[in-house]
Design an enzyme around this catalytic site. Structure first.
Site, mmCIF file in Angstrom:
data_model
loop_
_atom_site.group_PDB
_atom_site.id
_atom_site.type_symbol
_atom_site.label_atom_id
_atom_site.label_comp_id
_atom_site.label_asym_id
_atom_site.label_seq_id
_atom_site.Cartn_x
_atom_site.Cartn_y
_atom_site.Cartn_z
ATOM 1 N N GLU A 238 -2.918 57.895 -7.654
ATOM 2 C CA GLU A 238 -3.658 58.528 -6.569
ATOM 3 C C GLU A 238 -3.274 60.002 -6.508
ATOM 4 O OE1 GLU A 238 -2.598 56.582 -2.989
ATOM 5 O OE2 GLU A 238 -3.094 54.574 -3.740
ATOM 6 N N HIS B 201 3.340 48.691 -1.007
ATOM 7 C CA HIS B 201 2.429 47.597 -1.328
ATOM 8 C C HIS B 201 3.180 46.319 -1.676
ATOM 9 C CE1 HIS B 201 -0.462 50.995 -2.920
ATOM 10 N NE2 HIS B 201 -0.440 50.923 -1.589
ATOM 11 N N ASN C 121 -4.663 49.728 -5.008
ATOM 12 C CA ASN C 121 -4.246 49.477 -3.625
ATOM 13 C C ASN C 121 -4.698 48.079 -3.227
ATOM 14 O OD1 ASN C 121 -4.981 52.381 -4.157
ATOM 15 N ND2 ASN C 121 -3.758 52.611 -2.315
#
Length: 546
Positions: free
Chosen positions: A402, A487, A525
């Site tokens: 990202e 995560h 994600n």
């Protein structure tokens, strides 16, 4: 150009110490991947808490993605549901008139029962930037295990309160490695589209992206990626893009453009409070008890007895309760669900849980880094806190990065990234009888594969651009943010700890319906996959079990 030379030559006349004092606990990790008006944050208002001795048809432990899906679909099927949430309701403004505090000025609302902040990016220009705060049931939990810190949302809405909202569906060719026992045709034909629609997923307007000042940092990231031959992709998000354009135009209160993300977002972001949970409450069949922590679940005459502690905002226990439920859904997040199940098995409350409980936990391959750009590649003083794009080198190098913001309010000449990598390492939760706690056996050295995979992108970009890694963001002369994850996944893996729909088969009426089901990695994600899997599972459970 060295980091120090860049600072000396910066056109901004600001001392390092004054900068640190002004920014406090820097956002840095805006890549947590995370309300059109502040009033919309109250979409799930507080209600009378559950009473001791109460009986409910369904108790859902947790109010994150999986729990919210279960509550909505059960209520639509005519089932009354009570949700218990360890964190606060987040529906009451503070003295500043805002529900959530700003990331650059963390206060009592920022961290879960800590007396000092623990920012994911905790150094800048070589100085530590964490600060003392009052102990409070704040919104972000930095839970420390041996070898890793796990960041989790605390409150009604779970992780949706603190992530960056990057709503990514994995590439179909990667799905078999994510959930090998799940039918991909069903997921991509039915459940991913359903999840994306319910979550309100959208993508930034490319024309606006190309012109707005707040994504200059991302355009620099695009230029560098493409010049090194990497695919650059726009990434969907649950932020209201029309609202962000109004922020940029100065016609609405700023939120993403005020650096709000890590400790909640007061405007624009469509968290679960505005989507699944709002719809669930609108059925009239769903109640929520915030500041309630489940400590035990055990069989009780064809039902389940659930022991609960009610908390005050200092973390103190104000009441202990026992309620009964016909069915219980574990939706406390990967860590919360795994820890609770491991404890219940080891202490004899649910001894029939199988030996896969606690296994298969991973960090989604998270690792962060920054690059020091040249003076002619300014990334901008104004940076949207909502990431919207990434660099895809998954097939060749096992990494997706990202392009993340550093919304400090000054020019940093830095590009910052959160990488998701194909890290194969998996850890196990286990009960420590001596301490009365659940431990995780993750080892700090297990991050090395993630670093190696991320380097397949950034070594090449640095070589092409003649740039270097930043060494001042995670400690003194430390390049990689390899100490954390945003995560957490696994710990009660689908079709191993449970059946193929999340049932804990030794105990009819007990289910897992959150990220604990996913074995450690989603390649992107994870929250859209968590949501879509919950949609799949609850549909089967309602049809077959109710």
């Amino acid at each position: 150009m060295s980091n120090r030379a860049q600072v000396r030559n910066s056109p901004i006349d600001i001392s390092r110490r004054r900068f640190i004092a002004g920014t406090g606990s820097l956002l840095g990790a805006a890549a947590l991947t995370g309300h059109a008006t502040a009033a919309r944050a109250a979409a799930v208002p507080a209600a009378a808490p559950i009473a001791s001795g109460a009986h409910v048809p369904v108790l859902v432990i947790g109010t994150g993605y999986g729990g919210a899906v279960a509550a909505l679909r059960l209520a639509q099927a005519g089932v009354d549901v009570h949700m218990v949430e360890m964190g606060m309701a987040w529906d009451t403004p503070g003295s500043d008139g805002k529900i959530f505090c700003n990331t650059r000025e963390p206060d009592y609302r920022s961290y879960w029962l800590r007396t000092r902040t623990k920012a994911p990016l905790n150094y800048f220009l070589g100085f530590p930037i964490d600060r003392d705060i009052p102990r409070h049931t704040g919104i972000l939990d930095a839970e420390e295990f041996g070898g890793i810190t796990v960041y989790q949302g605390r409150g009604v809405g779970g992780g949706s309160l603190v992530n960056g909202g990057m709503a990514v569906t994995p590439r179909r060719e990667n799905f078999g490695a994510v959930l090998p026992s799940v039918n991909a045709d069903e997921m991509y034909g039915v459940y991913y589209p359903r999840a994306n629609a319910e979550l309100g997923v959208g993508t930034v307007d490319p024309a606006w992206f190309d012109s707005t000042a707040c994504y200059q940092y991302a355009r620099v990231g695009r230029k560098h990626a493409q010049r090194s031959g990497f695919p650059f992709v726009f990434v969907p998000d649950v932020y209201d893009w029309d609202y962000m354009e109004q922020e940029a135009a100065g016609t609405v209160p700023k939120s993403a453009l005020a650096g709000e993300i890590l400790y909640g977002n007061n405007h624009g972001k469509k968290s679960l409070q505005q989507t699944y949970l709002a719809r669930a409450r609108a059925t009239g069949r769903v109640a929520v008890s915030p500041l309630h922590r489940v400590t035990s679940v055990s069989p009780a005459g064809g039902r389940y007895a659930v022991a609960i502690e009610q908390l005050d905002t200092g973390g103190g226990v104000t009441a202990t309760k026992t309620v009964t439920a016909d069915r219980v859904f574990f939706a406390a997040g990967s860590v919360g669900t795994s820890k609770l199940l491991v404890k219940l098995k080891a202490t004899g409350a649910l001894p029939g849980l199988n030996d896969e409980v606690g296994r298969g936990w991973g960090d989604n391959g998270n690792v962060m880094c920054g690059r020091a750009n040249h003076m002619w590649d300014a990334t901008g003083k104004l940076q949207s806190s909502i990431p919207c794009c990434g660099i895809d080198n998954w097939a060749a190098g096992g990494a997706f990065a990202e392009v993340a913001p550093l919304p400090t309010g000054i020019e940093t000449y830095a590009s910052f990234y959160l990488s998701i990598t194909n890290n194969p390492n998996r850890a196990r939760f286990s009960w420590n009888a001596a301490t009365g706690r659940v431990d995780l056996d993750w080892q700090a050295s297990w991050k090395q594969p993630s670093i190696t995979m991320a380097k397949t992108i950034f070594d090449k970009i640095n070589a092409k651009e003649g740039t270097i890694y930043r060494t001042d963001l995670f400690g003194v002369y430390k390049i990689w943010g390899d100490h954390l994850t945003y995560h957490p996944l696994g710990g009660a893996v689908l079709n191993r700890a449970t059946d193929n729909y999340g049932r804990l088969t030794a105990y009819p009426g007990l289910y897992v319906i959150d990220g604990a089901l996913i074995p450690g990695n989603t390649t992107v994600n994870p929250f859209v996959t968590v949501t879509a899997l919950a949609e799949r599972n609850i549909e089967r459970i309602i049809a077959a079990d109710l």
